[in-house]
Design a protein around this motif. Structure first.
Motif, PDB file in Angstrom:
ATOM      1  N   TYR A  88     -50.405  -8.936   7.387  1.00 32.35           N
ATOM      2  CA  TYR A  88     -50.115  -8.776   5.952  1.00 32.35           C
ATOM      3  C   TYR A  88     -48.719  -8.161   5.772  1.00 32.35           C
ATOM      4  O   TYR A  88     -48.378  -7.170   6.418  1.00 32.35           O
ATOM      5  N   VAL A  89     -47.893  -8.736   4.901  1.00 36.02           N
ATOM      6  CA  VAL A  89     -46.517  -8.272   4.715  1.00 36.02           C
ATOM      7  C   VAL A  89     -46.278  -7.711   3.314  1.00 36.02           C
ATOM      8  O   VAL A  89     -45.165  -7.289   2.989  1.00 36.02           O
ATOM      9  N   GLY A  90     -47.319  -7.702   2.501  1.00 38.11           N
ATOM     10  CA  GLY A  90     -47.152  -7.172   1.136  1.00 38.11           C
ATOM     11  C   GLY A  90     -47.208  -5.653   1.103  1.00 38.11           C
ATOM     12  O   GLY A  90     -47.199  -4.984   2.130  1.00 38.11           O
ATOM     13  N   ASP A  91     -47.302  -5.130  -0.110  1.00 45.73           N
ATOM     14  CA  ASP A  91     -47.314  -3.679  -0.261  1.00 45.73           C
ATOM     15  C   ASP A  91     -48.673  -3.199  -0.759  1.00 45.73           C
ATOM     16  O   ASP A  91     -49.621  -3.977  -0.880  1.00 45.73           O
ATOM     17  N   SER A  92     -48.749  -1.877  -1.033  1.00 44.02           N
ATOM     18  CA  SER A  92     -50.004  -1.253  -1.450  1.00 44.02           C
ATOM     19  C   SER A  92     -49.711  -0.237  -2.542  1.00 44.02           C
ATOM     20  O   SER A  92     -48.835   0.611  -2.381  1.00 44.02           O
ATOM     21  N   GLY A  93     -50.454  -0.327  -3.632  1.00 47.49           N
ATOM     22  CA  GLY A  93     -50.259   0.618  -4.734  1.00 47.49           C
ATOM     23  C   GLY A  93     -50.582   2.041  -4.328  1.00 47.49           C
ATOM     24  O   GLY A  93     -49.871   2.983  -4.696  1.00 47.49           O
TER      25      GLY A  93
END
Length: 976
Positions: free
Chosen positions: A805-810
């Protein structure tokens, strides 16, 4: 002949004449006989063997031996003898009458004369002899006379010529020294051997004035060269020595010196602005101070070291010498006094920038007058004529309705200059202007130092009259500071005076619609917000994280609804905080109508705002919809986490400054993150113009504070903003805090995170619901636990289940932000997670940022080293701990905050983690943050736990018992 150091001996010094080098000294050690007399046993002593005879030597002997070594022919010729000839051969060559080297001769004599002048004073108290031709070092003893002899020069003028001769006296007795085989050992100054004694002279008489008279009674000056001789020679002699004359007159004046400070211009190429900053590469024009001393009609510069001065006057055939004797002690006292005042003019002229020079004069005028030091301008008929009289400034500041009236008057002597007339010059950095009498007045630098800010922040008040000046009321701290330093006369109401001390602010009742209680420090914050509201001042509530900025603000908004029921306020914040604000508003101010203005489906119509008391939106939406927002007039515009506008050039900073409202408020735990400009941007938002424009602020505060570490400027800046910033540290309000403060921090999923979450949720919902329809299936609980665990991990960060996974996290964004905030405030924080991979993601970020931390999970071998690092190293503010490794057995009393990154099934385990910090020995109050991802299984589990506990009256102790307590409806709700 060898001398034994074991037997009695004595050190002596011998004077001999060298074939080429003239008179030289040599040191010897002489053996004493049985009666203590000098024997014929002697040997040369040098620096090489001096230590053998240390028992008979003192420090002066060692110095004399060294200097006498240096004047011997081998040593004295070493540097010049580049061809390495034998010393005797080299000397014979350069002193050859026909082919000799005059330059080398002069160099050798100069060095030898210097050595003689150093050796001779040190021979006092020592035994000195003339050496015999056969080399006997003690042939004839010379008595070294301890006191200086005196010289009196005689001039006897008659009709044909002038006779000139000196007489010598020692202890008042005349010396017979002429025609007595006397000789000079040294010329600069004179040392004379006469009749077996060595004499030196008072007033540093040089040998050239004595040598002509060794074998001559007097010198005759013919009439035809008389005038020239008197002017060039006798004048100097009278100035330096005692002279007795017949045939002409010597008049001596001994007056008390009058000190005079003379001023003259030293032009530069200046351009200095209001704040003392140079513009361009040139230097500011300077004033040169020159200290002189007036003795009657004669003046001497302080750096002229001649003790006397002589002038010759000729009247027909008569000559008169006028000699002025200076008082060196008194002159020095004046020079030292001026040096103590910061003007070192004793030994040379001293230059100061023009405004500093006249500032110094103005500050020290009374002291100079008391000491009788006169100031005068050096005039040569050219250049400016400066005003050097008394200058003063008086400033009156009086409170008006919405501003302060400022009346400033400048006086230069009898001239009164209205401040408004020269204000433009001051703002341009020009310190000079012309007085009615044509003199140039220079504004003292102290006025710029003391009144810089008030000069800069004054505005024209044309409503009253053309030349009226005013100061905005939010500059109250500036006016108060000037008043405390007796720089202005300040008149203002007693109520406004209370802003100086928060504790004196009136106590306001809480609105009846506010549901909750405020702790004492929170109530003080509410009172302060109400006070600012009355005076239309903007404010910055900058309490430490966890001290309740939200609840204090909501109490203020509840009051506003009571007194302004139709008014709407706008609250701008990071997206992740909107849900928290919405929940807090429901809890504490349920009477407020709240509009959440976010999302792609928002209705872009600002007329809707009027139906609500409070509009919640994000910085991102404000940036996009600034035209919609600025078309509505809000009651309050409030910025939460206001460091978002720290960069004044950013789009969001520009956007919020376009908003229209009656009041402004900002909330932040870190008002300064990167630099002083952060402060300007936020202060300018709440009270526009408080710190001037950006350029002014940079020159006046930012550069002096950040580049020059100017503590005075930092103190002045602090004083100016202090009334408008309420900041309480956790340590300051510890007594008002409960033992544990537990806060829930709701985070929103990012778009990519939400997509990953929905995929897993859909998969398990279909799988588990289908399994629930099959009776007797035993692996339902396992599937449910596995599914819930994966959803919980994705709620933290999808990388916990998918390493690609390459996205971000709130949640990660919120955790990192709050770690930055607590660390920048100097607090220590424990970070717990039951997922080691989650700690790894946080750890990865800290490593990238270069932030120090301690770390503990099941694989950590030296647990105590990590604990010690966190407990004892002040630079380690963060401790990452996994639940299983750190839930028990640790004593972490330095922590003030505990971050729980994910909710746990068992509240008892959660309590154990908190108690790592909250235990015996903990001096700090502990604030806990539970991070919950909104619209995720975390939020639903927490709600279910509360309901189940309330129904059962007991705690859910394990995952298994929690699973067993779930029915079909509960499971479907978790996966909805």
């Amino acid at each position: 002949m060898k001398v034994s150091a074991e037997q009695p001996f004595e050190i002596v010094y011998s004077l001999f004449s060298h074939e080429f080098l003239g008179l030289l000294f040599e040191s010897f050690v002489i053996q004493l006989d049985e009666k203590g007399r000098l024997s014929l046993a002697n040997q040369n002593i040098s620096s090489v063997n001096a230590k053998e005879f240390a028992a008979g030597l003192d420090e002066t002997d060692y110095q004399l031996i060294k200097m006498m070594d240096e004047m011997q022919q081998d040593a004295i010729t070493k540097k010049l003898n580049t061809k390495k000839l034998k010393a005797k051969e080299y000397l014979r060559k350069i002193y050859d009458p026909k082919t000799g080297n005059k330059a080398a001769q002069e160099m050798l004599e100069l060095k030898l004369e210097g050595l003689r002048s150093k050796i001779l004073p040190k021979l006092k108290g020592k035994r000195l002899f003339e050496m015999a031709n056969d080399g006997n070092p003690i042939w004839k003893e010379i008595c070294v006379m301890p006191e200086p002899a005196t010289v009196l020069f005689h001039f006897r003028r008659n009709e044909e010529n002038t006779h000139y001769f000196p007489t010598l006296k020692y202890r008042g007795e005349k010396l017979e020294w002429q025609y007595k085989n006397a000789y000079l050992v040294c010329h600069e100054p004179a040392w004379l051997v006469a009749d077996g004694a060595l004499y030196h002279f008072a007033k540093g008489v040089d040998g050239k004035k004595l040598s002509p008279f060794l074998n001559k009674k007097f010198i005759v000056i013919p009439k035809k060269v008389e005038q020239q001789y008197y002017e060039k020679f006798v004048t100097q002699l009278v100035a330096s020595f005692d002279v007795y004359a017949k045939g002409f007159e010597i008049k001596v004046e001994r007056n008390i010196p009058e000190p005079v400070l003379s001023l003259s211009d030293l032009p530069g190429s200046p351009s200095i602005d209001l704040f003392g900053n140079k513009e361009g590469d040139g230097d500011e024009d300077k004033i040169v101070f020159d200290l002189k001393f007036q003795y009657g009609n004669y003046a001497f510069r302080s750096d002229d070291t001649a003790p006397n001065n002589v002038k010759l006057e000729q009247n027909g055939d008569d000559y008169t010498f006028y000699k002025v004797v200076r008082d060196g002690v008194r002159e020095k006292s004046y020079g030292d006094y001026l040096k103590d005042l910061g003007l070192p003019v004793r030994s040379s002229r001293f230059a100061l920038e023009k405004s500093k020079a006249f500032g110094w004069i103005n500050s020290n005028r009374e002291k100079l007058e008391e000491q009788g030091i006169r100031i005068q301008q050096a005039t040569n008929g050219k250049g400016k004529k400066y005003f050097i009289g008394h200058a003063e400034i008086s400033v009156e500041v009086t409170e008006n309705i919405d501003w302060f009236d400022v009346n400033a008057l400048i006086k230069f002597g009898s001239y009164k200059i209205p401040f408004a007339k020269i204000r433009k010059l001051l703002l341009q950095g020009k310190s000079e202007f012309e007085l009615p009498n044509g003199e140039i007045a220079v504004i003292p630098d102290s006025w710029f130092v003391n009144y810089t800010e008030i000069f800069a922040f004054l505005e024209d008040n044309e409503k009253i009259q053309e030349e009226a000046l005013m100061l905005k009321k939010h500059h109250i701290a500036l006016a108060q500071e000037l008043q405390s330093n007796n720089l202005v006369q300040l008149t203002m109401s007693r109520k406004l005076e209370k802003l100086r001390d928060f504790s004196q602010i009136e106590d306001f009742d809480l609105p009846s619609t506010f549901h909750g209680e405020l702790r004492p420090y929170q109530k003080a914050g509410y009172n302060w917000l109400r006070f600012l509201n009355e005076y239309r001042f903007g404010g910055c509530l900058a309490d430490d994280m966890g001290l309740g900025k939200t609840v204090q603000t909501l109490a203020l908004l509840a009051h506003e609804k009571e007194v302004n029921p139709g008014a709407t306020s706008l609250l701008v914040m990071p997206t992740s905080l909107i849900y928290n604000w919405e929940l807090e508003a429901r809890k504490f101010t349920p009477g407020l109508k709240v509009l959440v203005y976010t999302g792609t489906q928002r209705i872009k119509d600002n007329t809707r705002f009027a139906k609500y008391d409070l509009v919640l939106t994000s910085y991102g939406i404000t940036r996009l919809d600034v035209d919609i927002f600025k078309g509505f007039y809000f009651n309050y515009v409030i910025l939460d986490e206001s460091q978002a506008i720290k960069n004044p050039g950013s789009i969001i900073a520009k956007a919020v400054n376009e908003l229209n409202c009656r009041h402004k408020l900002i909330l932040t735990g870190t008002p300064v993150e990167n630099g002083t400009m952060d402060l300007w941007s936020q202060m300018n938002f709440i009270n526009t113009g408080l710190l001037g424009n950006q350029n002014m602020f940079k020159k006046q505060f930012l550069l002096p504070i950040e580049k020059k570490n100017d503590m005075d400027k930092a103190a002045k800046l602090h004083a100016m903003i202090k009334p408008f910033i309420m900041r309480r540290l956790k340590t300051q309000v510890a007594t008002d805090l409960p033992e544990k403060v537990i806060n829930v921090k709701y985070s929103s999923m990012t778009e990519s995170q939400e997509k990953a979450y929905e995929e897993i949720k859909s998969y398990y919902r279909e799988k588990i619901v289908s399994e629930l329809s099959v009776p007797g299936l035993k692996n339902q609980q396992f599937t449910l636990l596995r599914g819930l665990t994966q959803l919980r991990q994705i709620a933290n960060h999808p990388r916990l289940t998918n390493k690609d996974y390459v996205g971000d996290s709130g949640k990660l964004e919120d955790v990192i932000h709050m770690l930055h905030e607590t660390a920048s405030e100097g607090h220590k924080v424990l970070v717990f997670s039951q997922f080691v991979r989650h700690l790894g993601i946080v750890r990865e970020f800290l490593d990238q940022e270069g932030i120090k931390y301690a770390y503990l999970d099941g694989s950590t071998k030296d647990r105590q080293a990590q604990v010690k690092s966190f407990q004892e190293d002040e630079s380690v503010k963060i401790f990452l701990i996994s639940l299983k490794a750190g839930g028990v057995g640790l004593n972490l009393t330095k922590a003030e905050y505990v971050f729980l990154l994910d909710p746990w099934w068992n509240p008892a385990v959660e309590a154990q983690a908190i108690d790592r910090a909250h235990r015996i020995g903990q001096e700090n109050k502990v604030i806990i943050y539970k991070f919950i991802t909104r619209n995720s299984v975390e939020e639903k589990i927490m709600a279910l736990q509360e309901r189940k506990m309330a129904l059962a009256g007991e705690l859910i102790s394990t995952e298994e018992s929690f699973m067993k307590s779930l029915n079909k409806e509960d499971i479907e709700a978790l996966l909805a």
